[in-house]
Design a protein around this motif. Structure first.
Motif, mmCIF file in Angstrom:
data_model
loop_
_atom_site.group_PDB
_atom_site.id
_atom_site.type_symbol
_atom_site.label_atom_id
_atom_site.label_comp_id
_atom_site.label_asym_id
_atom_site.label_seq_id
_atom_site.Cartn_x
_atom_site.Cartn_y
_atom_site.Cartn_z
ATOM 1 N N ARG A 13 0.771 -38.261 17.467
ATOM 2 C CA ARG A 13 1.312 -36.928 17.762
ATOM 3 C C ARG A 13 2.777 -36.831 17.362
ATOM 4 O O ARG A 13 3.215 -35.818 16.804
ATOM 5 C CB ARG A 13 1.146 -36.653 19.258
ATOM 6 N N LEU A 14 3.527 -37.874 17.612
ATOM 7 C CA LEU A 14 4.938 -37.893 17.231
ATOM 8 C C LEU A 14 5.096 -37.903 15.712
ATOM 9 O O LEU A 14 5.966 -37.215 15.163
ATOM 10 C CB LEU A 14 5.636 -39.108 17.850
ATOM 11 N N VAL A 15 4.257 -38.670 15.042
ATOM 12 C CA VAL A 15 4.311 -38.706 13.576
ATOM 13 C C VAL A 15 3.950 -37.334 13.011
ATOM 14 O O VAL A 15 4.630 -36.821 12.113
ATOM 15 C CB VAL A 15 3.362 -39.785 13.013
ATOM 16 N N ALA A 16 2.885 -36.719 13.543
ATOM 17 C CA ALA A 16 2.476 -35.397 13.067
ATOM 18 C C ALA A 16 3.578 -34.371 13.306
ATOM 19 O O ALA A 16 3.826 -33.501 12.454
ATOM 20 C CB ALA A 16 1.187 -34.963 13.769
ATOM 21 N N ALA A 17 4.252 -34.475 14.448
ATOM 22 C CA ALA A 17 5.359 -33.558 14.737
ATOM 23 C C ALA A 17 6.495 -33.761 13.742
ATOM 24 O O ALA A 17 7.110 -32.794 13.279
ATOM 25 C CB ALA A 17 5.857 -33.780 16.165
ATOM 26 N N GLY A 18 6.762 -35.012 13.401
ATOM 27 C CA GLY A 18 7.803 -35.307 12.424
ATOM 28 C C GLY A 18 7.458 -34.767 11.048
ATOM 29 O O GLY A 18 8.316 -34.224 10.348
ATOM 30 N N VAL A 19 6.190 -34.901 10.655
ATOM 31 C CA VAL A 19 5.741 -34.388 9.358
ATOM 32 C C VAL A 19 5.922 -32.872 9.301
ATOM 33 O O VAL A 19 6.421 -32.317 8.311
ATOM 34 C CB VAL A 19 4.258 -34.755 9.109
ATOM 35 N N GLU A 20 5.556 -32.193 10.381
ATOM 36 C CA GLU A 20 5.688 -30.736 10.432
ATOM 37 C C GLU A 20 7.151 -30.314 10.413
ATOM 38 O O GLU A 20 7.538 -29.379 9.693
ATOM 39 C CB GLU A 20 4.998 -30.200 11.685
ATOM 40 N N LEU A 21 7.956 -31.007 11.183
ATOM 41 C CA LEU A 21 9.390 -30.694 11.243
ATOM 42 C C LEU A 21 10.045 -30.923 9.883
ATOM 43 O O LEU A 21 10.905 -30.146 9.445
ATOM 44 C CB LEU A 21 10.051 -31.561 12.314
ATOM 45 N N LEU A 22 9.630 -31.981 9.217
ATOM 46 C CA LEU A 22 10.163 -32.308 7.892
ATOM 47 C C LEU A 22 9.872 -31.193 6.892
ATOM 48 O O LEU A 22 10.733 -30.807 6.100
ATOM 49 C CB LEU A 22 9.543 -33.622 7.423
ATOM 50 N N ALA A 23 8.654 -30.665 6.946
ATOM 51 C CA ALA A 23 8.269 -29.590 6.036
ATOM 52 C C ALA A 23 9.038 -28.304 6.331
ATOM 53 O O ALA A 23 9.371 -27.549 5.418
ATOM 54 C CB ALA A 23 6.766 -29.336 6.133
ATOM 55 N N LEU A 24 9.343 -28.079 7.590
ATOM 56 C CA LEU A 24 10.014 -26.846 7.990
ATOM 57 C C LEU A 24 11.522 -26.883 7.765
ATOM 58 O O LEU A 24 12.116 -25.898 7.306
ATOM 59 C CB LEU A 24 9.736 -26.559 9.473
ATOM 60 N N GLU A 25 12.139 -28.036 8.074
ATOM 61 C CA GLU A 25 13.601 -28.067 8.124
ATOM 62 C C GLU A 25 14.256 -29.180 7.308
ATOM 63 O O GLU A 25 15.474 -29.169 7.136
ATOM 64 C CB GLU A 25 14.063 -28.162 9.579
ATOM 65 N N GLY A 26 13.495 -30.151 6.835
ATOM 66 C CA GLY A 26 14.071 -31.202 6.024
ATOM 67 C C GLY A 26 14.461 -32.438 6.806
ATOM 68 O O GLY A 26 14.366 -32.492 8.036
ATOM 69 N N VAL A 27 14.941 -33.447 6.075
ATOM 70 C CA VAL A 27 15.240 -34.755 6.651
ATOM 71 C C VAL A 27 16.290 -34.683 7.749
ATOM 72 O O VAL A 27 16.205 -35.394 8.756
ATOM 73 C CB VAL A 27 15.708 -35.730 5.542
ATOM 74 N N HIS A 28 17.283 -33.812 7.594
ATOM 75 C CA HIS A 28 18.370 -33.743 8.565
ATOM 76 C C HIS A 28 17.886 -33.379 9.962
ATOM 77 O O HIS A 28 18.573 -33.652 10.961
ATOM 78 C CB HIS A 28 19.417 -32.717 8.109
ATOM 79 N N ALA A 29 16.693 -32.762 10.063
ATOM 80 C CA ALA A 29 16.188 -32.316 11.369
ATOM 81 C C ALA A 29 15.476 -33.423 12.138
ATOM 82 O O ALA A 29 15.125 -33.226 13.312
ATOM 83 C CB ALA A 29 15.242 -31.136 11.177
ATOM 84 N N LEU A 30 15.254 -34.583 11.526
ATOM 85 C CA LEU A 30 14.420 -35.615 12.144
ATOM 86 C C LEU A 30 15.176 -36.485 13.143
ATOM 87 O O LEU A 30 15.183 -37.715 13.052
ATOM 88 C CB LEU A 30 13.779 -36.488 11.065
ATOM 89 N N THR A 31 15.794 -35.854 14.128
ATOM 90 C CA THR A 31 16.369 -36.615 15.229
ATOM 91 C C THR A 31 15.266 -36.920 16.234
ATOM 92 O O THR A 31 14.226 -36.237 16.268
ATOM 93 C CB THR A 31 17.478 -35.812 15.926
#
Length: 216
Positions: A13-31
């Motif tokens: 679930r955390l990985v999937a959330a990271g993948v979605e966040l990455l697509a939406l906002e980019g690497v800088h958002a992956l805190t």
């Protein structure tokens, strides 16, 4: 459901959330906090399932390498056309396709593409990421070896003369060139240099420079 099943489920679930966040906002958002928020869990939850921030990012990048392998048709053992025993012509055709697929993936998933090769933020993430990423490079190296056999290697169709750098070096140089094309296109720099949007002429020149020109 056992505690182990719950842990596996939350990691996914955390990985999937990271993948979605990455697509939406980019690497800088992956805190860690933003990934936890996207997953709908407490901000401390990622630390219970991933020892470090880099380990979680590596798991997200690993997902990307899996998607890239699927897009390139390299996700199954013994994928057709990746054998060093393939004819030079077949290997060149396959490698041309892989190069175009690589550039397409970079254009379609820019955030994931950036993360996958950001070893400055993935440093110390362990063997798991290497396990998912190295087979892609090894497949390219086998194809290069079929097109340009290393010194002393025979080749049934007479392709290549065995001179020049070893296949791993040629494959690394080709990869660096393709990656540069992808990145410069994403930044809009290629248009400034060439006056056009098409990457095709540069791709052909790149492949010919590293692998030799195709006869005819």
């Amino acid at each position: 459901m056992t505690e182990q099943d719950k842990a596996v489920g939350l990691r996914a679930r955390l990985v999937a959330a990271g993948v979605e966040l990455l697509a939406l906002e980019g690497v800088h958002a992956l805190t860690l906090r933003e990934i936890a928020r996207q997953a709908g869990v407490s901000h401390g939850a990622p630390r219970r399932y991933f020892a470090t921030h880099a380990e979680l990012l590596a798991a997200i990048a690993g997902h990307g390498f899996g998607e890239l392998a699927t897009a390139l048709g390299l996700d199954a053992p013994g994928s057709a056309g990746t054998s060093a025993s393939a004819s030079a012509a077949a290997a060149r055709q396959r490698l041309d396709g892989l190069a175009r697929g690589y550039l397409a993936f970079a254009a379609e998933q820019p955030g994931m593409f950036e993360l996958m090769f950001r070893h400055d933020v993935l440093e110390g993430s362990g063997a798991e990421l290497r396990r998912t990423s190295l087979p892609l490079f090894e497949a390219v190296t086998r194809l290069v070896a079929a097109i340009r056999p290393p010194a002393g290697a025979g080749h049934g169709d007479g392709a290549g003369d065995g001179d020049g750098p070893p296949p791993t070096v040629v494959a690394a140089a080709l990869w660096a060139n393709l990656h540069g094309l992808a990145q410069l296109r994403a930044w809009g720099s290629l248009r400034l240099a060439t006056g056009g949007d098409s990457v095709e002429p540069l791709l052909r020149a790149t492949l010919d420079a590293h692998l030799g020109r195709v006869a005819g």
